[in-house]
Design a protein around this motif. Structure first.
Motif, mmCIF file in Angstrom:
data_model
loop_
_atom_site.group_PDB
_atom_site.id
_atom_site.type_symbol
_atom_site.label_atom_id
_atom_site.label_comp_id
_atom_site.label_asym_id
_atom_site.label_seq_id
_atom_site.Cartn_x
_atom_site.Cartn_y
_atom_site.Cartn_z
ATOM 1 N N GLY A 222 11.384 -8.835 8.309
ATOM 2 C CA GLY A 222 11.286 -10.033 7.481
ATOM 3 C C GLY A 222 9.857 -10.390 7.119
ATOM 4 O O GLY A 222 9.635 -11.253 6.262
ATOM 5 N N LEU A 223 8.864 -9.734 7.742
ATOM 6 C CA LEU A 223 7.477 -9.975 7.365
ATOM 7 C C LEU A 223 7.242 -9.419 5.957
ATOM 8 O O LEU A 223 7.469 -8.237 5.702
ATOM 9 C CB LEU A 223 6.528 -9.292 8.361
ATOM 10 N N ASP A 224 6.764 -10.267 5.052
ATOM 11 C CA ASP A 224 6.657 -9.825 3.663
ATOM 12 C C ASP A 224 5.489 -8.878 3.416
ATOM 13 O O ASP A 224 5.454 -8.178 2.398
ATOM 14 C CB ASP A 224 6.574 -11.030 2.718
ATOM 15 N N TRP A 225 4.539 -8.826 4.354
ATOM 16 C CA TRP A 225 3.368 -7.972 4.143
ATOM 17 C C TRP A 225 3.516 -6.582 4.754
ATOM 18 O O TRP A 225 2.654 -5.720 4.548
ATOM 19 C CB TRP A 225 2.113 -8.635 4.714
ATOM 20 N N ALA A 226 4.584 -6.349 5.509
ATOM 21 C CA ALA A 226 4.705 -5.098 6.270
ATOM 22 C C ALA A 226 5.903 -4.272 5.820
ATOM 23 O O ALA A 226 6.946 -4.807 5.436
ATOM 24 C CB ALA A 226 4.823 -5.398 7.754
ATOM 25 N N ARG A 227 5.732 -2.942 5.901
ATOM 26 C CA ARG A 227 6.841 -2.003 5.747
ATOM 27 C C ARG A 227 7.013 -1.264 7.071
ATOM 28 O O ARG A 227 6.040 -0.823 7.698
ATOM 29 C CB ARG A 227 6.547 -0.964 4.658
ATOM 30 N N THR B 25 11.088 6.025 2.040
ATOM 31 C CA THR B 25 11.978 5.457 3.070
ATOM 32 C C THR B 25 11.774 6.069 4.445
ATOM 33 O O THR B 25 12.398 5.634 5.415
ATOM 34 C CB THR B 25 13.451 5.651 2.666
ATOM 35 N N GLU B 26 10.889 7.066 4.550
ATOM 36 C CA GLU B 26 10.644 7.744 5.822
ATOM 37 C C GLU B 26 9.213 8.233 5.854
ATOM 38 O O GLU B 26 8.671 8.648 4.829
ATOM 39 C CB GLU B 26 11.629 8.914 5.968
ATOM 40 N N ALA B 27 8.599 8.176 7.032
ATOM 41 C CA ALA B 27 7.208 8.613 7.172
ATOM 42 C C ALA B 27 7.165 10.003 7.786
ATOM 43 O O ALA B 27 7.742 10.227 8.852
ATOM 44 C CB ALA B 27 6.425 7.634 8.046
ATOM 45 N N GLY C 227 0.790 -1.223 0.000
ATOM 46 C CA GLY C 227 0.000 0.000 0.000
ATOM 47 C C GLY C 227 0.821 1.270 0.000
ATOM 48 O O GLY C 227 0.279 2.362 0.209
ATOM 49 N N ILE C 228 2.136 1.161 -0.210
ATOM 50 C CA ILE C 228 2.997 2.327 -0.167
ATOM 51 C C ILE C 228 4.097 2.179 -1.208
ATOM 52 O O ILE C 228 4.566 1.056 -1.488
ATOM 53 C CB ILE C 228 3.604 2.504 1.247
ATOM 54 N N ASP C 229 4.476 3.288 -1.810
ATOM 55 C CA ASP C 229 5.518 3.292 -2.833
ATOM 56 C C ASP C 229 6.827 2.777 -2.239
ATOM 57 O O ASP C 229 7.253 3.216 -1.167
ATOM 58 C CB ASP C 229 5.697 4.719 -3.355
ATOM 59 N N ALA C 230 7.478 1.867 -2.941
ATOM 60 C CA ALA C 230 8.723 1.286 -2.459
ATOM 61 C C ALA C 230 9.827 2.326 -2.324
ATOM 62 O O ALA C 230 10.803 2.114 -1.585
ATOM 63 C CB ALA C 230 9.174 0.165 -3.393
#
Length: 297
Positions: free
Chosen positions: A250-255, A179-181, A173-176
């Motif tokens: 390491g969770l593939d669904w989370a950033r 790198t910072e919120a 749900g977020i652009d790769a």
């Protein structure tokens, strides 16, 4: 006056129920009631309001409760110190930790038990206010909590970590390239957060107020596990301490994104009551905390 009568009284005050207090003390309810009546006769004052059930402490009961807790705590500390002088330290180390500090319990527990193989560790989740009350009531040996925001009174402390914020959202749900919120991005996102009885949330709200804005979450909970599951559902994002991010990488669904302009890092550490003398068990906890600090240098 006998120690067992004080134990009955403190158990009633804590449980607010005669049957549960009797179960805690390992006696029958008539035995507990008789012991309480004998204590009241010795002191010359009614301590507990009761008819057929517990109705609260009287003003005299409220007045002596801290003294009863201190007497029982001192006796327990004396017994553990006597045992420690004759043999390796044994028994249970009771630790209470706020949710934001629970990711430190593994490192602390390993250091404590490595030094004291005869000890066992019991960890309970609690709010910072519950830790403050439990320390004063001799209900735990130590707490892991914030050191600079609403710290427990009359304590000794050792800082173990400096908390930073991580913004957690769905990876899809977020652009790769992000790198910072930023706070602007965060407040425009449907959020789930800890509720305001938790100190992490109160500190976060204070930071928002300092920036001239506020966060209105769509959902609240008292557990990071619940918050992360809400994020995984795809509807929400959340904010967590960076130490949880280290556990969850390491969770593939989370950033996991650091937060820009988050302010000063918040110290978290071990706190114990500043009593003299310190019990052998409490001293063991302080020594374990110092070991962790030296390992970080």
């Amino acid at each position: 006056m006998h120690l067992r009568q004080l134990r009955y009284f403190v158990a009633i005050a804590r449980q607010r129920h005669f049957a549960r207090a009797a179960e805690e003390c390992g006696v029958s309810q008539p035995t507990l009631s008789a012991g309480l009546s004998a204590l009241e006769a010795d002191l010359g004052h009614r301590l507990v309001e009761r008819d057929r059930r517990f109705a609260g402490l009287t003003s005299h009961g409220e007045a002596i409760l801290p003294w009863a807790e201190q007497i029982l705590g001192a006796v327990g500390s004396m017994a553990s110190t006597l045992s420690a002088s004759a043999a390796p330290l044994g028994g249970e180390f009771s630790l209470m930790a706020i949710p934001a500090a629970q990711s430190l319990t593994g490192r602390f527990g390993e250091a404590l038990l490595r030094r004291n193989p005869g000890l066992s560790l019991s960890v309970r989740s609690a709010t910072s206010r519950e830790i403050d009350r439990a320390l004063h009531a001799f209900e735990c040996d130590a707490g892991l909590t914030y050191l600079d925001h609403e710290p427990p009174a009359n304590t000794l402390s050792i800082a173990l970590d400096a908390e930073r914020y991580l913004f957690v959202t769905r990876a899809d749900g977020i652009d790769a390239a992000v790198t910072e919120a930023s706070w602007q991005m965060i407040v425009s996102t449907p959020l789930c957060l800890l509720h305001q009885s938790m100190q992490f949330r109160r500190i976060l709200d204070a930071r928002m107020a300092a920036l001239g804005t506020s966060i209105v979450p769509r959902a609240v909970a008292d557990s990071y596990v619940v918050l992360l599951d809400m994020v995984r559902s795809g509807r929400f994002s959340t904010i967590i301490p960076h130490s949880y991010g280290e556990l969850l990488q390491g969770l593939d669904w989370a950033r996991f994104l650091p937060v820009a302009d988050e302010g000063d890092a918040r110290r978290i550490g071990l706190v114990v009551m500043n009593r003299s003398p310190l019990s052998a068990v409490v001293q063991a906890g302080l020594s374990a905390a110092r070991d962790l600090v030296s390992e970080q240098v």
